[in-house]
Structures are given as C-alpha cells and as structure tokens.
Design a protein around this motif. Sequence first.
Motif, PDB file in Angstrom:
ATOM      1  N   TYR A 168      -0.134  10.109   8.029  1.00  0.00           N
ATOM      2  CA  TYR A 168       0.511   9.055   7.248  1.00  0.00           C
ATOM      3  C   TYR A 168       0.345   7.692   7.927  1.00  0.00           C
ATOM      4  N   ALA A 182      -0.319   2.847   5.196  1.00  0.00           N
ATOM      5  CA  ALA A 182       0.550   2.684   4.031  1.00  0.00           C
ATOM      6  C   ALA A 182       1.881   2.059   4.429  1.00  0.00           C
ATOM      7  N   THR A 227      -7.767   5.011  -2.937  1.00  0.00           N
ATOM      8  CA  THR A 227      -8.649   5.685  -1.991  1.00  0.00           C
ATOM      9  C   THR A 227      -8.059   7.054  -1.674  1.00  0.00           C
ATOM     10  N   ARG A 228      -8.864   7.880  -1.010  1.00  0.00           N
ATOM     11  CA  ARG A 228      -8.406   9.218  -0.620  1.00  0.00           C
ATOM     12  C   ARG A 228      -8.501   9.378   0.890  1.00  0.00           C
ATOM     13  N   GLN A 229      -7.630  10.205   1.429  1.00  0.00           N
ATOM     14  CA  GLN A 229      -7.662  10.513   2.855  1.00  0.00           C
ATOM     15  C   GLN A 229      -7.460  12.008   3.039  1.00  0.00           C
ATOM     16  N   VAL A 231      -3.222   5.311  -1.602  1.00  0.00           N
ATOM     17  CA  VAL A 231      -4.049   6.286  -0.893  1.00  0.00           C
ATOM     18  C   VAL A 231      -3.475   7.669  -1.205  1.00  0.00           C
ATOM     19  N   GLY A 251       1.227   5.410  -0.153  1.00  0.00           N
ATOM     20  CA  GLY A 251       0.580   6.699   0.064  1.00  0.00           C
ATOM     21  C   GLY A 251       1.294   7.780  -0.722  1.00  0.00           C
ATOM     22  N   ASP A 286       1.446  11.892  -1.099  1.00  0.00           N
ATOM     23  CA  ASP A 286       1.014  13.184  -0.558  1.00  0.00           C
ATOM     24  C   ASP A 286       0.654  14.099  -1.730  1.00  0.00           C
ATOM     25  N   LYS A 289       0.858  -1.186   0.000  1.00  0.00           N
ATOM     26  CA  LYS A 289       0.000   0.000   0.000  1.00  0.00           C
ATOM     27  C   LYS A 289       0.895   1.237   0.000  1.00  0.00           C
ATOM     28  N   GLN A 330      -1.890   6.710  10.109  1.00  0.00           N
ATOM     29  CA  GLN A 330      -3.297   6.292  10.135  1.00  0.00           C
ATOM     30  C   GLN A 330      -3.714   5.606   8.841  1.00  0.00           C
ATOM     31  N   SER A 331      -3.084   5.965   7.746  1.00  0.00           N
ATOM     32  CA  SER A 331      -3.461   5.408   6.437  1.00  0.00           C
ATOM     33  C   SER A 331      -3.117   3.936   6.295  1.00  0.00           C
ATOM     34  N   PHE A 391      -3.353  11.629  -0.182  1.00  0.00           N
ATOM     35  CA  PHE A 391      -3.606  12.597   0.893  1.00  0.00           C
ATOM     36  C   PHE A 391      -3.923  13.932   0.233  1.00  0.00           C
TER      37      PHE A 391
END
Length: 365
Positions: A76, A81, A55-57, A36, A4, A6, A2, A78-79, A38
């Motif tokens: 970061y 990733a 997905t988006r956060q 994901v 992430g 930014d 996964k 919490q995601s 951010f």
Amino acid sequence: MKIGIDARLWSETGVGRYIRALVYHLGQIDDTHEYVLFLKNKDFNEVEMPNKRWTRQEADVSWHSLEEQLRMPGVYKQSGADLIHIPYFSVPVLMPTPFVVTIHDLTISHFATGKATTHPKLMYALKRLAYRFALWKAVRSAKRVITVSESTKKELVSEYRLSPGKVAVTYEAGDFEKGTQAAAINTPAKYILYVGNAHPHKNLDQLLNAFSLLRRKNSEIKLVLVGPDDYFYQQLKNLPENKCEGVEFIHNVNRDELYTWYRKALCLVFPSLSEGFGIPGLEAMSQDVPVVCSNISVFHEIYGEAAVYFDQNDAQNIAETILGLIADEKKRKDLRIKSLKKAAEYSWKKMAQETLEVYENCYRV
C-alpha cells in the motif's frame, strides 16, 4: 487525490461483484482523481483499466494470511496512494496509509460454530479470535466505515461502539454486468432456485428439510442450488440420498449461465439466518422472478413488500410458503410488478457515487 482499491478478490463472487461494479462506475463518473488497483497475478493482465488515470499494482498475497499482515502495508505504501479502500474486513493491523473499509456483514461475529470451517476446532477458535480482533482494529482505525445496509450499520455501531457518523451506508444492487446475455443451458421444466454459498448461516440444511416436505405435495418441482464446488457443498452432497432427492447442484457458472438460471426459475428461495444485504434477491427481481425469503430485518429493509417471507427456522412454514406462491398466479403476477420496481430502486452507479463522496470527505478532513 490518489486512491488505492484492494482488488485481490476481483474474480470472486460476492465481494468480487462489489469491487468490479465499484471500479467500472468510478471509471465512468470520476474524472478528477487517480486510482491504483491492487491485483493478484491471475487477474493482473486480465483487468482492463477504465481510463488513463487508473493503474495496476501487483499484490499476489492471499487474504486472511500472515503474509497479508506482513506484506500488504508495504505494498500500500509503495503505491503512493493518499487513501486506501479495503472492500473487506481483512485489514492489516499496522496500516501505514489512511484507509476506508467496507464491512459487508457481521456473520463471523454471529455464528461461532466449528461447522463453518474446514480446520480443527481449536485452530478454528484461534483463527476466529484473530478475525474478530482484525475486524475490531479495522473499524476502529479506519477514517470511515462503509457498509451495505442500515441493519448492518446498527450492528456495527452497537457491537463496536462506533459513532453513527463514522459509518456510511451505500446500498448494493442487482443489475447484471454489462454484456450479460442468455446462455444455452439445459434446465428442469419447473424449479426453485437458490444462489450462493453453502456456509452454515445460509441455512441450506433447513431448506433441504423444507424441500423434502414440498416434494410430497408436488414431485414435479426441482430445487437447483447454484454455488461453488467447495467443502460446504460437498457436505450437503454427502447427506442421505432421500434428503437430496430432486435437488440439482450446479457449480462454477459464468455470468451468462447464472442470468439464464434466474430467468427460468419459478422463484428464488433465500433462507439465510443472517445477511448483510442480499444481492441474489435483487438479481432475481430484476429478471421478473419472485423472491421467497427469511423473515429477517435486512431482507425487509432491502426487499420491502416485493418479497414473500417465511419463518427460516420452520421447514414446514418454508415449504407451505413456497407452495402457496407457486399455486397463486395472481400473487405471483402482483409480486413480479413489485419486484421490478424494487430492483430499479438500487443502482451500482449510485453506490459508486456515494463511495466517491466518502473518499472525498476523508481527504478533506
């Protein structure tokens, strides 16, 4: 894995263009990993996810801020990733997750001048020290560092004592985003184009000096400056009227309007003292527009023989080089042929493929 990304700078020019291209092409080529994004609130519901593995956060945190240092590590983490890609040097010092960082240029290291700020000089000096520390910490702590030219890689390796193997070069490109089309705008009959911000390293003061000299020999030509309506452009507008004669300031253009400004220009002028890559030059070349630019190493690396070079510190030489190109139709024709070939050498898709390889290599280590 996964990953992430930014994407808080999604709507910006420059880095935003890089992020949008990266996300679009990763969505096209990678059918294995999860992602994901951010995003800030203003973009959260506007950005379309490439497919169901994305997905988006929410991360409504300003860059270059204390809040960024305090809140983003938790966002970061919490995601969930496995790897974070931060496409800008502003990395939280206390990163809880393995990350890669993209360093686009080292302008902040090379231009220690209070002209490049809206803050008082003392505050600027303190912020600059903080930025330099954040940059140092980012490149030293990252699993890998991505940059956009061999020129910037050499600077990173030299200034921050990095192993060359830690730094990956992924060239950017100049092709316009999908769906871009000509816009109905009014343009001067004959104009030279500049696209970008007006920060001191862009050398626009010198360009205006050169244009004043050029106008003495050809008063029909205009200079069009396309960029954000910010403090730095306002400083230019506050210069004596005779220095801005024949100059048009165009702000807040959309991609269709920018595309049209390129297509109708006599040439693009790019007088920077320092750059990490040079997207506007390739954008111009992709639209059959000749490029006249500074004699700096990164432009030679990216543009090769497809551009004409001038001494960026000599207004007279800048003016003569531009006039010489405009007057020489054969040279312009030859340059257009070279320009289209050169622009075709670069691809956002290739950039995304090479970035994906960096992600996967980090995960295997």
